[in-house]
Structures are given as structure tokens and as C-alpha cells.
Design an enzyme around this catalytic site. Structure first.
Site, PDB file in Angstrom:
ATOM      1  N   ASP A   1      78.142  60.050 -47.006  1.00  0.00           N
ATOM      2  CA  ASP A   1      77.751  59.036 -46.039  1.00  0.00           C
ATOM      3  C   ASP A   1      77.846  59.665 -44.641  1.00  0.00           C
ATOM      4  O   ASP A   1      78.341  60.785 -44.461  1.00  0.00           O
ATOM      5  CB  ASP A   1      78.605  57.768 -46.168  1.00  0.00           C
ATOM      6  CG  ASP A   1      77.866  56.539 -45.616  1.00  0.00           C
ATOM      7  OD1 ASP A   1      76.895  56.724 -44.849  1.00  0.00           O
ATOM      8  OD2 ASP A   1      78.255  55.410 -45.923  1.00  0.00           O
TER       9      ASP A   1
HETATM   10  C1  BGC Z   1      75.957  53.715 -43.874  1.00  0.00           C
HETATM   11  C2  BGC Z   1      74.936  54.030 -44.942  1.00  0.00           C
HETATM   12  C3  BGC Z   1      73.630  54.430 -44.304  1.00  0.00           C
HETATM   13  C4  BGC Z   1      73.890  55.614 -43.386  1.00  0.00           C
HETATM   14  C5  BGC Z   1      72.649  56.131 -42.718  1.00  0.00           C
HETATM   15  C6  BGC Z   1      76.074  54.830 -42.842  1.00  0.00           C
HETATM   16  O1  BGC Z   1      76.889  54.498 -41.773  1.00  0.00           O
HETATM   17  O2  BGC Z   1      77.214  53.479 -44.483  1.00  0.00           O
HETATM   18  O3  BGC Z   1      74.776  52.931 -45.784  1.00  0.00           O
HETATM   19  O4  BGC Z   1      72.687  54.733 -45.288  1.00  0.00           O
HETATM   20  O5  BGC Z   1      74.807  55.220 -42.375  1.00  0.00           O
HETATM   21  O6  BGC Z   1      72.178  55.272 -41.748  1.00  0.00           O
END
Ligand code: BGC
Length: 691
Positions: free
Chosen positions: A263
Site C-alpha cells: 500500500d
Molecule cells: C489506500 C489504497 C489506495 C492507495 C493508492 C492508499 O492510501 O489505502 O486503498 O489504493 O492509497 O491511492
């Protein structure tokens, strides 16, 4: 593409470049070209912040993406195309209902068709990879991200997840108009303590396997191309550094052959989590756990070369990670067709699909004296904070949706009637209530999910005036409305349902569409009951009266609130009535595989769809089992007076569970099967399973 050959010709630096994802919006940053030329970028996430969920829109377009792609393909020494990703969560330009709402449709086929439309629109803007479906089972409506989930039930999440993946990927996601999907967040993020985002999670192995992991296992079987690891920890270990979860379970046990992306900045956050001292440690731990691609922290790029040099990471392991990434790039067709050539995407078909999906997601909770549907001749007075709010109803994670093209509640209603300007002239008051998208989604949690006081007051005012009131609830999450519920004659839970919200609401309240949505998550009476969910395990004494309204005996619950929900999981009314009869075992194959059935009849005054649900309870087992668990559902359309026998297969998958040795098995004994229209259903049959 012979990927092994390709890798054998790559330098270590080129290989590590493939493991690196950067965040970039083509309009904003200069100097990207040289970074691409240097071969240090495997993927670009078309995003500007980590909180893109509620970000202001920033447009992207395929020509700019193609321009960057040309540099990767023609001007790097390995000629490997870039994988462009973006959070396309529940729509692109046309916004569909938030995922929790789509889950309320209990209609995987329609969900799949919706995501086919979404994929086309996103693909045409240069996107080939999305970060959905989110499969985090959530039992806590305070958590803003519950709106991105399929709700509180693993079986429903399995079915929804599979539909989303099929919708995005089709049979072959190298096709133009298809996206590679990403199941996230592996695993347990939905258990964030107190509903506070990014908080710690406490999940036993038993609960992990029997609840949280299930939808991910199914997503792998459905062929999901990628998986995103979660921020949280399991048993004291961040998922980002857990070889047990990422490599042993996901890759080896489930057989996942795509790649795992971290993530956003999660690799670096191992420092915050107190398990790594330096960025280099972070890189070593995450990579050795099995995280193939590093989302935006640039740690793999910076430190993997020296970690390989020092023997802390093997080049063989690097090759394996690169293989996984190139394998997915190949499956996405990037080597053959690196450039986006837009496909035809029929805007009006997509809008119709969004409307159908929105209407199918809305849940009729209450309809005293069949006040709904309204006739077009009735005099309506419209009030409430959501009546003209175009942005909130699009929901969180709407990066490309256009508020100006959204049909508001008021616009939808005006297609049927012109609201009167004086409430005293009105037969009916319609109250458009709800919450802003900015209190839902990532990094937005609430300590209280009771209906906002001023909205309850508004409803009370009309009740006291003696008006018949219809409440339209445009909330992204389940809310607790025990104190206000009595002010409404009818309640339609309409969620944040996207671009077509207003049209779908109006079609339902004026009777063009007979509602058929059912709750994918329990609606508690009060916030303090959370977590409250239907599939809890039996207790030593009765601490959970979810199913029990009886006042005539002692239940060890709250002294100040009934223990049952206001509306249970699976609940949803229709304008017509359905009656159930004759639950029975239709087939029994050697006491191992069963088919159970029930007859459902439309006894009301309208044609309509009923959601027939099948729940199972393992009566006595070696471990404490849920009081009931959803194991099948079918949405059936029945004309007035029509009846059908609906059947469900129950066998190894449905009757088994992960036991104390973490082994999946069915235990001999009896199972009670309940069938009907919600999780309270009482039509039962008994099965006897014998090995
Ligand atoms: C979120 C994800 C997301 C990623 C990219 C993260 O902070 O937890 O779900 O896909 O950002 O934007």
C-alpha cells in the site's frame, strides 16, 4: 513473450526498476521523462496524494499516458512498457454507487456488467490497472472505509469480489477496454480498532481464516492479477513484513501467481510500526516477505541494489518478483499493445447501467401502510440537506466523476412531480438526509454514526405537523437511527449512489422500480452497539440478543439499549409481499452433498424481485461456530401470484471451516439450514453430515 529470456538479459538495476511504482499526474511534474529513460519505473499510479479518496478531481488522458509509454518502450534499454494504475473504485467519469451499496444489490451479474462499463471508461483515459476490489470485511460503521467494502459478510464479499474482478478483467484483460484488478487490502484492515483508520488490528488465526481471508482466496481463484498488502498488523506483525501472510498463505497456499504491491508508503511505514529502524531495513523486510512492488516510497530503487550486494536479498528472489510483474504486464497485453487506443464506450448505456445499479442497491427499510410508491398526482414537499447536493452522493473515491453531471435527489423527483413550495399544501414530505462524502472513505472515521441530530429534528418537526414523511437516506455507511426512525412513515436507504442517484430514487419512490436491495451490513440502533453483526459465534451466556426480541427472560446485554439491530443483515422490503413455504432437502448424496429448497411466492400486488437467502449453522462442532452464516443467495423475479422453488447446494465448501489446526474440514454431525428473506429467517431443515 518469453519472460524468462527477457529477464536473463536485464541488469540488476533494470530489474529493480520494474519493482518500483511512482505517483505521477502527467500534467504536474517535469523531469519524469528522464526517470523513465533510466529504466527506474515499472509502474505509475496516476494520483497526486495518498488520500486520493476525497481528493479534488485532476484529469488524466490517454494521450499523455501514451507519450510516456513511448519513452519506456522506445527509449529504455529493456523496452518494457509501464503499467499505469489509478484508483478506479466504483466508477470513472460515470460514477456508480459506492461498493457497499453495490453489494446491497446482491446481484453479482449486474455488478459485473457495471464494472465492464467502468473498465471501458477508465481504459479510455490510459488506465490499465485499478486498485479494486476492496475485500476488507468490516463490522464497524465508524470506519470510513466500510463504504469501499462489501459489508460484514465473507460469503457476500466472495461473490461481489468475483463479480468485480470478472467485470474489470473479463476472460482476457489484454483486451482493449479491460483493466487488471487488484484485490486489497490483504488482510484484516477492516478490523481497525475502534473504527479508527490505520489503527492496529487484533485478529485470531481462526477468525482470519474463517472470515477475513475468504474473499481473497476466492479472488485468487477468480484470476485476480494483483493483490495489495494492508497497512495493519496481524498478531503483532505488519502485513507488509509478514512472509507468513504474503508468501506462505497468499502465494504458496492460495497459489496466487500475480504480483503483490504494497500500500501507499507502507514499506517506509514499517519504521512507524516500530519493526524497522532504517529505510533499508524496511526494504529488506518487505521484499523478503514477498512484496513485489513498492508503491511510491522509492525504497526498493534506493536500497535493493546494496541489499543484493550484501547478500540480504537474493538475485533469484529479485528475478522471481520481476517475473511476477512482467507476467502480469504480459497478461495485460502491454508487450503487444502498449498504447491505449480508445474503445467505443456508449455513454448513455453506461448511464442507464449506473441507474439500474443504483436502483438495485437501494434498500426499502420501512413502508407503513404502503405509503410508497407515490402517485405522480400527489403533492410533495421536498426538504433536507441532501436534496441539491451533487458531490456527496457521488461518494468517496470519485477521482474523475463530475458533480455537474450528477442527477441530484431534487432533479430526480422533479422528473415526476413539481414539489409544492408551501408544506401545508403537501400530502407527503420527502426528506433527503445523509452525510457528506468527506466523512467517509480513507482517513475519515466517525466516533458516532447516529443520525445527525439536526436531521432527526427536521424529521420530528414534520411528524409533529402531522405530515406523512418519506426519509431518503443518502449515507455512505450504515447509520444508527433508533431515535429518529419513528418520525418516518417510509425509509429508503439510498446510499451514495453515484451519478444517477436522483433518477434511481425517483424511479423507486414513484413506483417505476420495485426496490430489491438488502442490507449488506447490520444497521444498529445506536453507535454503542458496534460491533454488531449477524454471524457472531455462540457465547457461554446470552450476551448477544441479535435475533431475540423477547423481553421475558434475562439476557446479559446492555441495560440501556435492546441488543437486537434496528434492521438486520439481509433485510430489505419490496412493494410486493413474498411468502415462504415447504423448506426441504431435495437431494442427499451419501450424507455429504445436499441440495435444499424452499418455495417462494409473490402474494402481493406488484411484480418484484426477492432475495432468497440460505444460512447454515453447524450445531455442534469442535470450535465455536457462528450462530448462522450466509451460504447462498438468489435474487428471483416473480410476477404477481407466481411461485418458484429455489434451491441451494450445500457441501464441503459450505459446511466446513478452518479448525484449531488451521485445516479446512467438515465435521460429522447436524447442521441447521435457515432459508428466507433476511438473516432472521426461520424456515429450517436439518442436515446430517457423515464422512
Ligand atoms: C489506500 C489504497 C489506495 C492507495 C493508492 C492508499 O492510501 O489505502 O486503498 O489504493 O492509497 O491511492
Amino acid at each position: 513473450m518469453n519472460i524468462k529470456n527477457l529477464i536473463s538479459g536485464m541488469t540488476l538495476k533494470e530489474k529493480i526498476g520494474q519493482l518500483n511504482q511512482i505517483a505521477y499526474i502527467p500534467q504536474n511534474i517535469d523531469g519524469i521523462e528522464d526517470r523513465i529513460r533510466s529504466g527506474s519505473i515499472g509502474s505509475i499510479i496516476l494520483s497526486q496524494t495518498a488520500f486520493a479518496g476525497n481528493d479534488s478531481p485532476c484529469s488524466i488522458d490517454y494521450e499523455k499516458a501514451n507519450r510516456l509509454q513511448r519513452i519506456a518502450v522506445e527509449e529504455t534499454s529493456s523496452h518494457i512498457p509501464i503499467l499505469f494504475g489509478r484508483d478506479v473504485i466504483h466508477g470513472h467519469k460515470t460514477v456508480f454507487p459506492v461498493p457497499l451499496a453495490m453489494s446491497a444489490s446482491f446481484n453479482p451479474e449486474l455488478i459485473k456488467e457495471s464494472y465492464e462499463c467502468i473498465a471501458k471508461e477508465a481504459y479510455n483515459d490510459g488506465i490499465k490497472w485499478t486498485f479494486a476490489p476492496m475485500l476488507d470485511m468490516s463490522r464497524d460503521a465508524r470506519w470510513g472505509r466500510i463504504i469501499e467494502s462489501a459489508g460484514e459478510d465473507p460469503y457476500l464479499a466472495q461473490k461481489v469480489g468475483e463479480a468485480v474482478i470478472k467485470g474489470f478483467q473479463g476472460d482476457d484483460y489484454s483486451d482493449a477496454g479491460r483493466l487488471c484488478a487488484c484485490a486489497k487490502h490483504f488482510v484484516g484492515y477492516g478490523a481497525s480498532e475502534g473504527g479508527r483508520d490505520y489503527n492496529r488490528t487484533e485478529i485470531s488465526e481462526y477468525t482470519l481464516r474463517n472470515f477475513y481471508l475468504k474473499a481473497f482466496k476466492t479472488a485468487v481463484s477468480a484470476g485476480v492479477g494483483t493483490v495489495m498488502s494492508a497497512f495493519n498488523e496481524i498478531s503483532g506483525q505488519p502485513v507488509t513484513s509478514s512472509r507468513y501472510l504474503i508468501t506462505d498463505i497468499l502465494k504458496n497456499e492460495f497459489g496466487f501467481d500475480g504480483f503483490v504491491v504494497s500500500d501507499w508508503e507502507a514499506v517506509k511505514q514499517l519504521i512507524n510500526q516500530g519493526v524497522a529502524e532504517t529505510e533499508k531495513d524496511c526494504g529488506e523486510q518487505a521484499f523478503n516477505a514477498g512484496i513485489d512492488m513498492d508503491m511510491v516510497d522509492d525504497i526498493y530503487n534506493k536500497y535493493l541494489p546494496e541489499l543484493v550486494e550484501a547478500g540480504k536479498i537474493s538475485e533469484k528472489a529479485i528475478d522471481e518478483a520481476v517475473y511476477r510483474i512482467l507476467y502480469i504486464k504480459d497478461k495485460a497485453g502491454l508487450f503487444d499493445k502498449p498504447y491505449t487506443v480508445p474503445v467505443s464506450a456508449d455513454k448513455s448505456y453506461t448511464a442507464e447501467k449506473a441507474k439500474e445499479m443504483a436502483a438495485e442497491s437501494m434498500v426499502l427499510l420501512k413502508n407503513n401502510n404502503n405509503i410508497l410508491p407515490l402517485s405522480a398526482s400527489c403533492k410533495v414537499y421536498l426538504d433536507g440537506p441532501m436534496q441539491n447536493d451533487a458531490r456527496s452522493i457521488l461518494g468517496s473515491w470519485t477521482l474523475d466523476g463530475i458533480a455537474e453531471e450528477t442527477v441530484t435527489v431534487s432533479q430526480g423527483i422533479k422528473r415526476y412531480v413539481m414539489p409544492v413550495s408551501d408544506v401545508s399544501d403537501a400530502d407527503i414530505v420527502i426528506l433527503a438526509l445523509g452525510e457528506s462524502h468527506t466523512v467517509t472513505g480513507e482517513a475519515h472515521s466517525l466516533s458516532m454514526v447516529d443520525m445527525p441530530k439536526e436531521q432527526a429534528e427536521l424529521a420530528k418537526k414534520y411528524k409533529e405537523m402531522g405530515k406523512k414523511t418519506v426519509g431518503i437516506m443518502n449515507f455512505g455507511r450504515p447509520i444508527a437511527m433508533e431515535d429518529a426512525e419513528g418520525y418516518f412513515d417510509a425509509i429508503l436507504y439510498a446510499w451514495h449512489s453515484g451519478s444517477q442517484t436522483g433518477n434511481a430514487i425517483a424511479d423507486i419512490i414513484f413506483g417505476k422500480v420495485n426496490p430489491s436491495g438488502h442490507l449488506p451490513a447490520t444497521l444498529p440502533r445506536r453507535t454503542g452497539q458496534i460491533p454488531l453483526y449477524y454471524n457472531f459465534t455462540k457465547g457461554s451466556r446470552e450476551v448477544n440478543e441479535y435475533y431475540d426480541h423477547r423481553q421475558d427472560r434475562e439476557i446479559y446485554n446492555y441495560d440501556d439499549c435492546e441488543g437486537s439491530p434496528l434492521y438486520p443483515f439481509g433485510y430489505g422490503q419490496s412493494y410486493t409481499k413474498f411468502e415462504y413455504s415447504n423448506p426441504k432437502i431435495l437431494e442427499n448424496k451419501e450424507n455429504k452433498e445436499f441440495v435444499v429448497g424452499i418455495t417462494v411466492k409473490n402474494t402481493g400486488a406488484y411484480d418484484g424481485k426477492e432475495l432468497v437467502q440460505c444460512y447454515v449453522c453447524d450445531d455442534i462442532a469442535s470450535m465455536m461456530r457462528p450462530i448462522r452464516e450466509l451460504k447462498g443467495f438468489q435474487k428471483v423475479f416473480l410476477k404477481k401470484g407466481e411461485e418458484k422453488e429455489i434451491s441451494f447446494k450445500l457441501g464441503y465448501e459450505e459446511l466446513g471451516f478452518y479448525n484449531k489446526d488451521n485445516k479446512f474440514a467438515v465435521e460429522d454431525g447436524t447442521f441447521t439450514v435457515f432459508m428466507g428473506g433476511d438473516s432472521f429467517c426461520q424456515n429450517e431443515v436439518k442436515l446430517i453430515y457423515k464422512k
